[in-house]
Design a protein around this motif. Structure first.
Motif, PDB file in Angstrom:
ATOM      1  N   MET A 196      40.532  68.537 -14.473  1.00 40.09           N
ATOM      2  CA  MET A 196      39.708  69.389 -15.303  1.00 40.09           C
ATOM      3  C   MET A 196      40.355  70.765 -15.382  1.00 40.09           C
ATOM      4  O   MET A 196      40.753  71.323 -14.380  1.00 40.09           O
ATOM      5  CB  MET A 196      38.301  69.487 -14.701  1.00 40.09           C
ATOM      6  N   GLU A 197      40.466  71.279 -16.559  1.00 41.50           N
ATOM      7  CA  GLU A 197      41.098  72.562 -16.798  1.00 41.50           C
ATOM      8  C   GLU A 197      40.046  73.640 -17.085  1.00 41.50           C
ATOM      9  O   GLU A 197      39.042  73.375 -17.732  1.00 41.50           O
ATOM     10  CB  GLU A 197      42.032  72.432 -18.002  1.00 41.50           C
ATOM     11  N   TYR A 198      40.293  74.851 -16.594  1.00 44.83           N
ATOM     12  CA  TYR A 198      39.394  75.975 -16.838  1.00 44.83           C
ATOM     13  C   TYR A 198      39.555  76.422 -18.283  1.00 44.83           C
ATOM     14  O   TYR A 198      40.640  76.759 -18.724  1.00 44.83           O
ATOM     15  CB  TYR A 198      39.736  77.124 -15.888  1.00 44.83           C
ATOM     16  N   ASN A 199      38.463  76.396 -19.033  1.00 48.34           N
ATOM     17  CA  ASN A 199      38.473  76.831 -20.424  1.00 48.34           C
ATOM     18  C   ASN A 199      37.606  78.075 -20.515  1.00 48.34           C
ATOM     19  O   ASN A 199      36.376  77.988 -20.518  1.00 48.34           O
ATOM     20  CB  ASN A 199      37.933  75.718 -21.328  1.00 48.34           C
ATOM     21  N   SER A 200      38.242  79.241 -20.555  1.00 49.78           N
ATOM     22  CA  SER A 200      37.498  80.499 -20.512  1.00 49.78           C
ATOM     23  C   SER A 200      36.571  80.672 -21.711  1.00 49.78           C
ATOM     24  O   SER A 200      35.503  81.276 -21.591  1.00 49.78           O
ATOM     25  CB  SER A 200      38.448  81.686 -20.379  1.00 49.78           C
ATOM     26  N   PHE A 201      36.930  80.116 -22.858  1.00 54.66           N
ATOM     27  CA  PHE A 201      36.055  80.225 -24.026  1.00 54.66           C
ATOM     28  C   PHE A 201      34.763  79.443 -23.801  1.00 54.66           C
ATOM     29  O   PHE A 201      33.672  79.959 -24.044  1.00 54.66           O
ATOM     30  CB  PHE A 201      36.761  79.731 -25.291  1.00 54.66           C
ATOM     31  N   GLU A 202      34.873  78.196 -23.315  1.00 55.52           N
ATOM     32  CA  GLU A 202      33.675  77.383 -23.070  1.00 55.52           C
ATOM     33  C   GLU A 202      32.804  77.998 -21.980  1.00 55.52           C
ATOM     34  O   GLU A 202      31.578  77.996 -22.092  1.00 55.52           O
ATOM     35  CB  GLU A 202      34.063  75.956 -22.692  1.00 55.52           C
ATOM     36  N   VAL A 203      33.424  78.519 -20.944  1.00 54.00           N
ATOM     37  CA  VAL A 203      32.662  79.165 -19.873  1.00 54.00           C
ATOM     38  C   VAL A 203      31.936  80.396 -20.428  1.00 54.00           C
ATOM     39  O   VAL A 203      30.756  80.608 -20.160  1.00 54.00           O
ATOM     40  CB  VAL A 203      33.581  79.550 -18.690  1.00 54.00           C
ATOM     41  N   GLY A 204      32.636  81.195 -21.213  1.00 53.04           N
ATOM     42  CA  GLY A 204      32.021  82.378 -21.813  1.00 53.04           C
ATOM     43  C   GLY A 204      30.848  82.032 -22.713  1.00 53.04           C
ATOM     44  O   GLY A 204      29.812  82.690 -22.698  1.00 53.04           O
ATOM     45  N   GLN A 205      30.994  80.966 -23.497  1.00 54.17           N
ATOM     46  CA  GLN A 205      29.905  80.524 -24.369  1.00 54.17           C
ATOM     47  C   GLN A 205      28.713  80.025 -23.557  1.00 54.17           C
ATOM     48  O   GLN A 205      27.557  80.254 -23.938  1.00 54.17           O
ATOM     49  CB  GLN A 205      30.398  79.440 -25.330  1.00 54.17           C
ATOM     50  N   ALA A 206      28.974  79.355 -22.449  1.00 55.85           N
ATOM     51  CA  ALA A 206      27.889  78.891 -21.581  1.00 55.85           C
ATOM     52  C   ALA A 206      27.147  80.070 -20.963  1.00 55.85           C
ATOM     53  O   ALA A 206      25.911  80.056 -20.867  1.00 55.85           O
ATOM     54  CB  ALA A 206      28.447  77.977 -20.491  1.00 55.85           C
ATOM     55  N   ILE A 207      27.878  81.100 -20.575  1.00 59.10           N
ATOM     56  CA  ILE A 207      27.254  82.297 -20.017  1.00 59.10           C
ATOM     57  C   ILE A 207      26.392  82.976 -21.080  1.00 59.10           C
ATOM     58  O   ILE A 207      25.241  83.342 -20.822  1.00 59.10           O
ATOM     59  CB  ILE A 207      28.320  83.268 -19.465  1.00 59.10           C
ATOM     60  N   ARG A 208      26.938  83.131 -22.270  1.00 57.75           N
ATOM     61  CA  ARG A 208      26.185  83.760 -23.364  1.00 57.75           C
ATOM     62  C   ARG A 208      24.914  82.975 -23.672  1.00 57.75           C
ATOM     63  O   ARG A 208      23.830  83.556 -23.819  1.00 57.75           O
ATOM     64  CB  ARG A 208      27.045  83.874 -24.612  1.00 57.75           C
ATOM     65  N   ALA A 209      25.021  81.658 -23.762  1.00 54.36           N
ATOM     66  CA  ALA A 209      23.856  80.828 -24.077  1.00 54.36           C
ATOM     67  C   ALA A 209      22.773  80.982 -23.007  1.00 54.36           C
ATOM     68  O   ALA A 209      21.586  81.112 -23.323  1.00 54.36           O
ATOM     69  CB  ALA A 209      24.274  79.367 -24.214  1.00 54.36           C
ATOM     70  N   GLN A 210      23.179  80.974 -21.744  1.00 53.63           N
ATOM     71  CA  GLN A 210      22.204  81.114 -20.661  1.00 53.63           C
ATOM     72  C   GLN A 210      21.613  82.519 -20.642  1.00 53.63           C
ATOM     73  O   GLN A 210      20.418  82.685 -20.385  1.00 53.63           O
ATOM     74  CB  GLN A 210      22.850  80.775 -19.315  1.00 53.63           C
ATOM     75  N   ARG A 211      22.420  83.531 -20.937  1.00 55.55           N
ATOM     76  CA  ARG A 211      21.914  84.916 -20.993  1.00 55.55           C
ATOM     77  C   ARG A 211      20.836  85.028 -22.066  1.00 55.55           C
ATOM     78  O   ARG A 211      19.768  85.607 -21.837  1.00 55.55           O
ATOM     79  CB  ARG A 211      23.067  85.885 -21.285  1.00 55.55           C
ATOM     80  N   ILE A 212      21.091  84.466 -23.232  1.00 50.43           N
ATOM     81  CA  ILE A 212      20.130  84.516 -24.338  1.00 50.43           C
ATOM     82  C   ILE A 212      18.875  83.734 -23.972  1.00 50.43           C
ATOM     83  O   ILE A 212      17.754  84.186 -24.234  1.00 50.43           O
ATOM     84  CB  ILE A 212      20.785  84.009 -25.631  1.00 50.43           C
ATOM     85  N   LYS A 213      19.043  82.588 -23.345  1.00 49.30           N
ATOM     86  CA  LYS A 213      17.905  81.777 -22.910  1.00 49.30           C
ATOM     87  C   LYS A 213      17.015  82.556 -21.937  1.00 49.30           C
ATOM     88  O   LYS A 213      15.801  82.390 -21.929  1.00 49.30           O
ATOM     89  CB  LYS A 213      18.415  80.493 -22.257  1.00 49.30           C
ATOM     90  N   CYS A 214      17.627  83.434 -21.136  1.00 46.93           N
ATOM     91  CA  CYS A 214      16.892  84.256 -20.167  1.00 46.93           C
ATOM     92  C   CYS A 214      16.370  85.553 -20.785  1.00 46.93           C
ATOM     93  O   CYS A 214      15.821  86.402 -20.082  1.00 46.93           O
ATOM     94  CB  CYS A 214      17.783  84.583 -18.972  1.00 46.93           C
ATOM     95  N   HIS A 215      16.560  85.712 -22.089  1.00 45.26           N
ATOM     96  CA  HIS A 215      16.096  86.903 -22.817  1.00 45.26           C
ATOM     97  C   HIS A 215      16.674  88.197 -22.240  1.00 45.26           C
ATOM     98  O   HIS A 215      15.965  89.185 -22.073  1.00 45.26           O
ATOM     99  CB  HIS A 215      14.566  86.979 -22.833  1.00 45.26           C
ATOM    100  N   LYS A 216      17.963  88.174 -21.934  1.00 45.85           N
ATOM    101  CA  LYS A 216      18.651  89.358 -21.411  1.00 45.85           C
ATOM    102  C   LYS A 216      19.675  89.829 -22.428  1.00 45.85           C
ATOM    103  O   LYS A 216      20.322  89.026 -23.084  1.00 45.85           O
ATOM    104  CB  LYS A 216      19.376  89.036 -20.104  1.00 45.85           C
TER     105      LYS A 216
END
Length: 71
Positions: A1-21
């Motif tokens: 498994m390779e680290y994909n910084s774009f996918e990780v960043g998108q996952a962080i953004r999605a979770q941040r928005i889900k948490c209303h932050k």
């Protein structure tokens, strides 16, 4: 498994928005600049394990990482 910084960043953004932050609130809670967090969300900056665990805690999730080729 390779680290994909774009996918990780998108996952962080999605979770941040889900948490209303906002990105400013998240940056404050993990003691980073808004600029730094923006680069992480855009996938142009990698992060260390310490920050990853801080984000998992602040965003009330048990995992932010995923892979599109998971079996």
């Amino acid at each position: 498994m390779e680290y994909n910084s774009f996918e990780v960043g998108q996952a962080i953004r999605a979770q941040r928005i889900k948490c209303h932050k906002t990105i400013e609130e998240l940056a404050f809670e993990v003691n980073r600049s808004k600029y730094h967090m923006n680069l992480i969300e855009l996938g142009t900056r990698k992060m260390g394990m310490e920050l990853l665990f801080e984000l998992i805690t602040v965003l009330h999730t048990d995992c932010l990482l995923y892979t599109s080729d998971a079996a």
